[in-house]
Write an enzyme that holds these catalytic residues in place. Sequence first.
Site, PDB file in Angstrom:
ATOM      1  N   SER A  75      46.379  66.121  24.433  1.00 46.74           N
ATOM      2  CA  SER A  75      46.643  66.938  23.125  1.00 46.74           C
ATOM      3  C   SER A  75      46.426  67.986  23.185  1.00 46.74           C
ATOM      4  O   SER A  75      45.931  68.836  23.656  1.00 46.74           O
ATOM      5  CB  SER A  75      46.016  66.280  21.960  1.00 46.74           C
ATOM      6  OG  SER A  75      46.351  64.839  21.579  1.00 46.74           O
ATOM      7  N   SER A  76      47.405  68.931  22.445  1.00 47.58           N
ATOM      8  CA  SER A  76      47.288  70.328  22.243  1.00 47.58           C
ATOM      9  C   SER A  76      46.112  70.605  21.727  1.00 47.58           C
ATOM     10  O   SER A  76      45.439  69.883  20.678  1.00 47.58           O
ATOM     11  CB  SER A  76      48.323  70.630  21.307  1.00 47.58           C
ATOM     12  OG  SER A  76      47.981  72.191  20.810  1.00 47.58           O
TER      13      SER A  76
END
Length: 216
Positions: free
Chosen positions: A66-67
């Site tokens: 994930s970012s």
Amino acid sequence: MSDFSSKIRLQKCKYMADEISKVCTLSDDTYKALCLSEREHFVPKGFSRHAYKLDALPMLADQWISSPLTVAKMSEALTCKGADSVLEIGCGSGYQALVLSKLIRRVFTIERVERLLMEARERFKNLNIHNIHTRFDDGQNGWKEYAPYDRILFSASIPKIPENIFEQLADGGILVAPIEKGHKQIITRFTKENGTIKSEELDDCLFVPVKDGKGY
């Protein structure tokens, strides 16, 4: 790992946390956790130069790390202060669990793809992280042996939270998950009070979906 290299990585972590704080409000605890979590160790080989950008990155088994912005939002939504244990469903690279390990004393994380979990375990070992406990299983089963949990986090999207997962959430606890609604995913915070579940929609997001069973 040399002290100099570690110092450089921690400087990059702080820069990344500063960039995130320009986009969303961070508590002091979440900000410090991001500053201490060296994302470079958790991205695939060849992507180290992108480790501290606010981007999601591909991993094996068609998964994504994930970012860091999303990790920050999810961690902040959990309201970790005062919590002793957290269950994460979807370990992935292990980066979200690493951040949680700086916020909560005991982290329990489940991953259905064995290769991903083996890599995450190796990273935790190399970093001398001892408060993260891992399990190879379908995350939708939860981890009953150590329930109830003060906090539960889904690191994959799901249309509806299984009832058995709510049963593993302590009374007064918080569960955060990306809930699928039509073509959208929404970070949703659930609170359990006297056995009753209340929900609150927070922000749009994008995660890989929860899948059934184990994968290799």
